[in-house]
Design a protein around this motif. Structure first.
Motif, mmCIF file in Angstrom:
data_model
loop_
_atom_site.group_PDB
_atom_site.id
_atom_site.type_symbol
_atom_site.label_atom_id
_atom_site.label_comp_id
_atom_site.label_asym_id
_atom_site.label_seq_id
_atom_site.Cartn_x
_atom_site.Cartn_y
_atom_site.Cartn_z
ATOM 1 N N LEU A 141 0.925 -1.238 0.023
ATOM 2 C CA LEU A 141 0.074 0.023 -0.171
ATOM 3 C C LEU A 141 0.907 1.258 -0.086
ATOM 4 O O LEU A 141 0.614 2.169 -0.961
ATOM 5 N N LEU A 142 1.809 1.202 0.756
ATOM 6 C CA LEU A 142 2.598 2.483 1.017
ATOM 7 C C LEU A 142 3.299 2.479 -0.380
ATOM 8 O O LEU A 142 3.736 3.752 -0.546
ATOM 9 N N ASP A 143 3.899 1.707 -0.958
ATOM 10 C CA ASP A 143 4.752 1.750 -1.961
ATOM 11 C C ASP A 143 3.876 2.130 -3.206
ATOM 12 O O ASP A 143 4.518 2.586 -4.419
ATOM 13 N N ILE A 164 0.155 5.570 -1.534
ATOM 14 C CA ILE A 164 -0.366 6.027 -0.191
ATOM 15 C C ILE A 164 0.444 6.324 0.929
ATOM 16 O O ILE A 164 1.362 5.765 1.025
ATOM 17 N N SER A 165 0.286 7.612 1.210
ATOM 18 C CA SER A 165 1.252 7.886 2.362
ATOM 19 C C SER A 165 1.062 7.610 3.611
ATOM 20 O O SER A 165 -0.260 7.255 4.009
ATOM 21 N N PRO A 166 2.096 7.385 4.460
ATOM 22 C CA PRO A 166 1.740 6.607 5.781
ATOM 23 C C PRO A 166 1.108 7.470 6.626
ATOM 24 O O PRO A 166 0.072 6.789 7.354
ATOM 25 N N MET A 167 0.927 8.692 6.565
ATOM 26 C CA MET A 167 -0.068 9.691 7.266
ATOM 27 C C MET A 167 -1.525 9.444 6.871
ATOM 28 O O MET A 167 -2.464 9.666 7.670
ATOM 29 N N LEU A 226 -9.996 5.242 1.492
ATOM 30 C CA LEU A 226 -8.754 5.521 1.476
ATOM 31 C C LEU A 226 -8.582 6.940 0.929
ATOM 32 O O LEU A 226 -7.810 7.802 1.586
ATOM 33 N N GLU A 227 -9.020 7.019 -0.294
ATOM 34 C CA GLU A 227 -9.124 8.499 -0.866
ATOM 35 C C GLU A 227 -9.639 9.496 -0.301
ATOM 36 O O GLU A 227 -9.164 10.502 -0.145
ATOM 37 N N ALA A 228 -10.869 9.005 0.517
ATOM 38 C CA ALA A 228 -11.588 10.131 1.153
ATOM 39 C C ALA A 228 -10.510 10.683 2.259
ATOM 40 O O ALA A 228 -10.359 12.003 2.641
ATOM 41 N N ALA A 229 -9.883 9.786 2.950
ATOM 42 C CA ALA A 229 -8.905 10.110 3.928
ATOM 43 C C ALA A 229 -7.849 10.790 3.234
ATOM 44 O O ALA A 229 -7.362 11.837 4.061
#
Length: 494
Positions: free
Chosen positions: A284-286, A289-292, A314-317
RNA sequence: GGCGGCAUGGCCAAGUGGUAAGGCAGAGGAUUGCAAAUCCUUUACCCCCAGUUCGAAUCUGGGUGCCGCCUCCA
């Protein structure tokens, strides 16, 4: 106002009072290191990281111990599949675990014991249980006798008498036949051909799963600890068995507070390896998607509730994080003021701080706590964005003492949730590798600037068709144009 | 079957007795050649039925739906 936590033991929310005032001992069930961690693990460890950060922020001295289960069938299976060894598989996954947790800004535990390094404590504990009549050996195995332990089932609400009937219809394996009660569980397993084993009073073999935690807790933190953490799927049998082992041996309560996090679901179903519906943290991070972003996503829901994972959620976040991040960036760039003393804050900021603490005190209500962060961030975010657009008046406003104080408070409270400002991965004219390859999909800075100049000429000539063609062309190459007031055009790689 | 949990606007999600936080999406406005980005404003009576109460999303009883655990699992 004091911290109140939902204790699985009592099934209710209780005021938190540590055994020793000002000090908190915590044991968190770690991972079995047979594979990479997925979002379920991320959610769990982020939640407990927030608990730990909040306790620290509240002034407690916290000792946080988390184990690695590095003796297990699944690790052995994995090693057999790839023709390596249990140790190689374990080491590799421990390394990956540490890296993944660090990326998520999860504080490293104070100590991380491993099963393979706790054999002495494990054997000693089993010996003690045997001496007290709580365990029995059978064909090289040693089992815990649940019927001998009053109170078995107190955590998960199970009644042994009823459960025995339910289990009666189960398939009778060889192991089942050795047990005196279907719920009895292995403390020590006699060795099998080709498996790693350790010497013991019961012959060569290896420890069962549950015993390692009991042994480690006792060795690292003592007979009774303040808080024991884990996923809700560990309540039974793992934590139930842990309690039985520890309390039968020591005669003392193992943990005063048991906290369990809810599962991460996908399409309404639990994320798990067996269902194949998992996404690893690093995948996911790669993927960008940023860790935060991930952290914010998980903290939007209460830690005890199931959390449904989906790309749109996840996009909403991510969009929400973008705004929060802009505010944090502005605050972080301001003169570093001394940490805000609650007494010095303007009343509205003091009130915000108080609301944040009240939310967190209420069983770690991060959702409500985040609402405070968003409110604090709102004016800062707006200013940050105006400044980015070249608004001089906004830049001046940002230096006002009131906003600086608000920024500092935002930074402080975000820090309690482990949220920290992230620099944009790529920004205008910031790509060091922009000239990487002439034939690559990504044009060089010079090429982009040339296109922008051409577009400006087209716009000046009111040839908007051509101007839009250039803009769209760049967009397909991953370059997004941003027209600023005054005819200035900036760009970002998207 | 046993144990536990959940049901709030288009989506996510707080709120546990006094007329519904926050995020995302949407809508309107500003800005723009048009967009994008950005800024401002704005959108709910809480699964169903019955009850307690002056008053319930919030308490009680019943119903319906969904999820987790009962085998390894954060």
């Amino acid at each position: 106002m004091t911290l109140r936590l939902t204790n699985t033991l009592s099934r209710r929310i209780e005021p938190f009072e540590p055994l020793v005032p000002g000090q908190v001992s915590i044991y968190c069930c770690g991972v079995t290191v047979y594979d990479l961690c997925h979002l379920g693990h991320a959610r769990s460890y982020i939640a407990w990281d927030v608990l730990r950060r909040y306790l620290l922020w509240s002034g407690y001295a916290v000792t946080f111990v988390q184990n690695y289960t590095d003796i297990d069938d699944k690790i052995l299976n994995r090693a057999a599949e790839e023709g390596s060894s249990m140790q190689i598989v374990s080491e590799r996954n421990i390394e990956a675990f540490v890296a993944d947790m660090a990326r998520l800004n999860i504080l490293p535990p104070d100590r991380m014991p491993r099963a393979t390094q706790s054999l002495d404590a494990i054997r000693a504990l089993i010996t003690e249980l045997e001496a007290k009549g709580a365990a029995y050996s059978a064909d090289g195995d040693v089992y815990f006798a649940v019927m001998k332990h009053a109170g078995y089932g107190k955590l998960s609400g199970r009644d042994l008498a009823e459960q025995q009937d339910n289990a009666a219809g189960r398939v009778a394996t060889a192991e089942e036949a050795r047990k005196q009660h279907p719920f009895d569980f292995a403390l020590w397993k006699g060795t099998k051909a080709g498996e790693p084993s350790w010497e013991s009073p019961w012959g060569p073999g290896r420890p069962g799963w549950h015993i390692e935690c009991s042994a480690m807790v006792r060795e690292e933190l003592g007979d009774t600890i303040d808080i024991h953490l884990g996923g809700a799927d560990l309540i039974f049998p793992h934590h139930e068995n842990e309690i039985a082992q520890s309390e039968a041996a020591t005669g003392h309560e193992l943990a005063r507070y048991w906290l369990h996090n809810g599962m991460v679901n996908v399409g309404g179903q639990k994320m798990s390896k067996s269902l194949g519906n998992f996404t690893t943290i690093r995948a996911l991070l790669d993927s960008g998607i940023s860790p935060m972003n991930l952290r914010l996503f998980t903290l939007q829901a209460h830690y005890r509730k199931p959390l449904d994972f989906s790309a749109p959620a996840l996009e909403a976040a991510a969009t929400g994080w973008k705004g929060l991040n802009a505010a944090l960036g502005l605050a972080a760039s301001a003169e570093a003021a001394p940490a805000s003393d609650a007494a010095d804050l303007p009343s509205d900021l003091a009130e915000a701080r108080q609301r944040f603490a009240a939310a967190m005190d209420d069983d770690l209500n991060t959702s409500a706590a985040l609402a405070v962060l968003f409110e604090l961030a709102k004016p800062l975010r707006a200013l940050a964005n105006r400044i980015e657009r070249g608004d001089g008046a906004a830049a001046a406003a940002a230096t006002s003492p009131g906003l600086a104080a608000q920024g500092q408070l935002l930074l402080e409270l975000a820090g309690v949730l482990g949220l920290q400002h992230e620099r944009a991965a790529e920004g205008p004219a910031a790509g060091p590798g922009s000239g990487s390859g002439s034939g690559s999909a990504s044009p060089s800075d010079a090429e982009i600037d040339a296109q922008i100049t051409a577009r400006q000429a087209a716009k000046a000539a009111r040839n908007f068709t051509e101007a839009d063609r250039i803009r769209d062309g760049l967009k397909t190459q991953g370059i997004e144009l941003i027209d600023r007031p005054g005819g200035v055009t900036e760009w970002i790689r998207s």
